[in-house]
Design an enzyme around this catalytic site. Structure first.
Site, PDB file in Angstrom:
ATOM      1  CB  ALA A 274      86.853  52.442  34.679  1.00  0.00           C
ATOM      2  N   GLY A 277      90.416  49.627  31.251  1.00  0.00           N
ATOM      3  CA  GLY A 277      89.539  50.266  30.278  1.00  0.00           C
ATOM      4  C   GLY A 277      88.818  49.374  29.296  1.00  0.00           C
ATOM      5  CB  CYS A 390      88.020  38.130  35.998  1.00  0.00           C
ATOM      6  SG  CYS A 390      88.735  37.021  34.760  1.00  0.00           S
TER       7      CYS A 390
END
Length: 454
Positions: A274, A277, A390
């Site tokens: 995570a 954030g 990504c």
């Protein structure tokens, strides 16, 4: 061939050669020689400075641009240096890179680019080395950028040629070509990686809306229903300072949005990786609106605190995602936005292209596999697993999808097409989301969805 020549305006009145350029040199040294991260160091340095906005803009462009283009700058410098750059003092190399960037990439007058950079050299590395810098930059300034790059037209290998002209390592150029199979498309992606990205704001449902961000001066994003591009400093907005909205690339917003749509019937959601954030914040707000339970996990305690700041009432676990099964919990939907090479965000992270290597990729592939396997082990039957990176690299995207399907016959891949915006064309690859910066104006995000058979 895409033109590399930028219109020159030699009317730019350069700031004093002292503080702004000294700061850039110090930051460049920290990034290139000590492993620092420009996106973390620069905002801190500018906040601590008393520079006017104009000087802050100059520093930002010079630092990020020099880092981004230093491969091409080195190609030019090597043509005028009497010895390999690896044997030249590192301070000289970095200062010369700054000089070349001002000569060919910024609106700094030629004489100012040379003289101010030489003055910088005198100040930070000494008179004798400054004389060498002066000689080098005067030779460089004697020709145009296209004249310096003319020898590349005789390079037979297109990968090597594009690597120089667009300032990317050859292995990255090769990775693009393996996927795109078209040199013109590769060139488009390389070119757009060298264009700084405008900040993108994200509204967090329940706390803010896209319309409110537009009212603050943003321009609504084309695909995400939460975003707005903002030509300014996001930190100046109260909605950002009070954590009612965030800053997040549109591609990243789309990953969270699509995952939320695909898991709208899931009672419990887990964001396995995570930190820091961005996706977690949007997912948490969407989960709250949908009446779902949301949990975030992050291995770094410092990053876990950042996550907690933006997901409110929901639980944040601090631990290695590969050991998530040891907690004894299972979930209906899990997103693993795994650590990767970051090749999809090179326009935002200028030094990444020079830091990442093929050796890094091998290690990351092992980590990605272990995280995926761990997530699948705690996924409830009928649940949805989202694998995101990504990066457009085949090994980190389609290659991992094939591996997951081979090693986990209990999974079936879901077609992502029903969940993507209707106007998002050319954004799928083998049932997965595959964004491209030159086509979609986003980071090159990838998302594959799987369902666990009951």
């Amino acid at each position: 061939m895409i033109s590399l020549v930028k219109p020159r305006r030699d009317t730019f009145k350069s700031p004093k050669p002292d503080a702004p350029r000294v700061l850039v040199f110090d930051l460049l040294t920290e990034v290139n020689r000590n492993g620092g991260y420009s996106n973390l160091l620069l905002p801190q340095a500018l906040s601590a400075s008393n520079f006017e906005m104009r000087d802050k803009g100059f520093v930002t462009e010079l630092l990020y641009g020099t880092l981004r283009m230093q491969g091409r700058h080195d190609y030019i410098l090597q043509q005028v240096s009497d010895r390999p750059l690896s044997e030249v003092d590192t301070g000289i190399v970095d200062i010369c890179r700054m000089g070349v960037h001002q000569l060919f990439e910024m609106r700094v007058a030629t004489h100012a680019a040379v003289s101010a950079t030489v003055e910088l050299a005198r100040k930070v590395i000494g008179e004798s080395k400054a004389s060498f810098v002066n000689a080098i930059l005067r030779k460089v300034s004697s020709q145009t950028l296209e004249q310096w790059l003319e020898p590349t037209s005789f390079i037979a290998d297109p990968i090597a040629r594009l690597a120089i002209r667009y300032s990317h390592p050859e292995w990255i150029v090769s990775a693009y070509f393996d996927l795109l199979k078209d040199l013109d498309r590769v060139e488009e992606e390389l070119a757009v990686n060298n264009i700084p990205a405008m900040p993108t704001l994200v509204a967090w449902p329940g706390d803010s809306t896209q319309a409110e961000l537009v009212d603050l001066g943003g321009v609504a994003t084309e695909y995400s229903p939460y975003g707005a591009r903002f030509d300014g400093a996001p930190g100046t907005l109260e909605v950002i300072r009070h954590r009612k909205a965030g800053v997040q690339d549109e591609g990243s917003q789309l990953v969270a949005h699509i995952f939320s749509l695909a898991t709208k019937d899931s009672a419990s959601l887990l964001d396995l990786c995570a930190g820091p954030g961005g996706k977690a914040a949007l997912l948490a707000h969407l989960a709250s609106a949908n009446g779902q339970e949301f949990t975030a996990n992050e291995i770094s305690e410092a990053r876990a605190k950042l996550v907690k700041n933006v997901i409110g009432k929901f639980l944040v676990l601090v631990g290695d995602g590969r050991e998530i099964a040891s907690l004894g919990h299972t979930y209906d939907a899990i997103l693993a936005d795994v650590p990767c090479t970051g090749l999809g965000a090179l326009r935002r992270r200028p030094e990444v292209r020079w830091r990442r290597t093929v050796q890094d990729l091998r290690g990351l592939l092992v980590l990605q596999r272990e995280l995926s396997d761990a997530a699948i082990s705690v996924l409830n039957p009928g649940g949805v697993f989202g694998y995101a990176t990504c990066s457009p690299h085949f090994s980190e995207t389609s290659g991992e999808v094939l591996r997951i399907l081979k090693d986990h016959p209990e999974l079936e891949q879901m077609d992502i097409a029903p969940f993507i915006p209707s106007n998002l064309d050319g954004a799928t690859r083998d049932k997965s989301l595959s964004l491209w910066t030159s086509k979609h104006g986003t980071d090159a995000m990838f998302l594959a969805l799987f369902r666990k058979r009951r």
